[in-house]
Design an enzyme around this catalytic site. Structure first.
Site, PDB file in Angstrom:
ATOM      1  N   SER A 103       3.293  10.038  72.941  1.00 18.59           N
ATOM      2  CA  SER A 103       4.046   8.855  73.261  1.00 18.59           C
ATOM      3  C   SER A 103       3.897   7.759  72.139  1.00 18.59           C
ATOM      4  O   SER A 103       4.355   6.896  72.506  1.00 18.59           O
ATOM      5  CB  SER A 103       3.058   8.044  74.631  1.00 18.59           C
ATOM      6  N   TYR A 121      14.570  22.448  71.659  1.00 18.82           N
ATOM      7  CA  TYR A 121      16.101  21.942  71.982  1.00 18.82           C
ATOM      8  C   TYR A 121      16.812  21.450  70.979  1.00 18.82           C
ATOM      9  O   TYR A 121      18.172  21.234  71.394  1.00 18.82           O
ATOM     10  CB  TYR A 121      16.159  21.161  73.315  1.00 18.82           C
ATOM     11  N   GLY A 165      11.493  25.687  56.711  1.00 20.53           N
ATOM     12  CA  GLY A 165      11.862  25.429  57.936  1.00 20.53           C
ATOM     13  C   GLY A 165      12.670  24.218  58.651  1.00 20.53           C
ATOM     14  O   GLY A 165      13.231  23.835  57.570  1.00 20.53           O
ATOM     15  N   ARG A 188      13.222  32.931  53.810  1.00 17.92           N
ATOM     16  CA  ARG A 188      13.735  31.610  54.634  1.00 17.92           C
ATOM     17  C   ARG A 188      13.871  30.688  53.441  1.00 17.92           C
ATOM     18  O   ARG A 188      14.835  29.839  53.657  1.00 17.92           O
ATOM     19  CB  ARG A 188      12.740  31.175  55.583  1.00 17.92           C
ATOM     20  N   GLY A 224      -1.518  24.920  59.858  1.00 23.12           N
ATOM     21  CA  GLY A 224      -1.931  26.403  60.054  1.00 23.12           C
ATOM     22  C   GLY A 224      -0.577  27.114  59.646  1.00 23.12           C
ATOM     23  O   GLY A 224      -0.804  28.448  59.800  1.00 23.12           O
TER      24      GLY A 224
END
Length: 291
Positions: A18, A73, A137, A164, A206
């Site tokens: 939040s 999304y 990424g 990548r 990680g």
């Protein structure tokens, strides 16, 4: 009459956090606005199996002013929108959706502007002749575009998945032109950092694999270090850099500047970004601070 009430939906797996909501609601209070944020469960009972177009129609019909979109999304919602901003089209990802008065959906991306502003404010005057970036990424893509916008002369990108890194460099060359970006295998990290001005780290916790050990041994005092994934100055990477005398920066400025940009897009108001930094510091100092 200017709009004074806003209903904003939070879509995605990260919306339980939040902090972004707190920043928006505090800023809205300064503008004397009613600003309500509500979680929209895209996989919940009401929308299960109906897809993103149906979710967008339902949110528009319910009276939402806009949506904040989190993973997973940000890419899948893009083809469902009526219009994309130039950054959203370039990064192929959307993190803010605005519903216009005529019912259209417009997608924006605040990732690059958030990182540019964070670096300018947090590490002013840093040298950008040679910058090493770890991570290719979604966060790495945004950081790389930001560095090129800041006129980095030579950007060297690595990732645990070398292909990548190569794919990101090819995207950067197509979108930005020139050959200022270059991919290199992770095994060369120490050698590349030895002659670098700065290090940008974008891998999630990680996700560094074998790079953790390489990073801890390859830092040197002449580097500036931007840990673009962590909101606290206490990450191991930043603590190591600080101990060596490096100029260091966490991702708190990214969070604040992205929140400010999103607030401006949804409300049309100019955010008080400096006050939002004060809000961020106050929230993070609380006993139950968000992370």
């Amino acid at each position: 009459m200017a709009q004074s009430s806003y209903l904003v939906g939070l879509v995605g797996s990260d919306t339980d956090r939040s902090l972004d909501v707190d920043l928006h609601e505090r800023e809205a209070h300064r503008h004397h606005l009613r600003y309500l944020c509500r979680r929209v469960d895209a996989d919940g009972g009401a929308f299960r199996g109906k897809g993103m177009p149906e979710l967008l129609r339902a949110c528009r019909d319910f009276g939402f002013s806009g949506l904040r979109v989190a993973p997973p999304y940000r890419r899948t919602v893009r083809p469902c929108l009526d219009e994309l901003s130039q950054p959203a089209a370039r990064l192929k990802a959307v993190d803010v959706i605005v519903f216009t008065e005529d019912g259209r959906t417009v997608g924006y991306n605040t990732d690059v502007v958030g990182r540019v502003a964070a670096l300018v404010r947090g590490l002013p005057g840093i040298p950008l002749a040679r910058v090493v970036q770890v991570g290719a990424g979604a966060a790495g893509s945004a950081a790389a575009h930001a560095l090129l916008e800041l006129k980095a002369e030579h950007l060297l990108v690595t990732d645990p998945d070398y292909e990548r890194a190569r794919a990101l460099v090819e995207q950067l060359r197509q979108s930005s032109g020139g050959d200022r970006a270059e991919a290199f295998p992770a095994e060369e990290l120490a050698a590349q950092l030895a002659s670098a001005d700065g290090l940008v780290h974008t891998l999630s916790s990680g996700g560094t694999g074998c790079l953790d050990t390489s990073l801890s041994h390859a830092l040197h005092k002449d580097l500036w270090v931007f840990d673009a994934d962590r909101y606290l100055i206490h990450s191991r990477l930043l603590q190591t850099g600080w101990a060596l005398g490096c100029r260091v920066l966490d991702a708190g400025g990214v969070m604040v500047n992205e929140a400010a940009a999103a607030f401006g897009l949804i409300t049309g108001r100019t955010p008080h970004t400096s006050h939002m930094f004060g809000d961020f510091a106050e929230i993070m100092a609380e006993p139950q601070a968000h992370s």
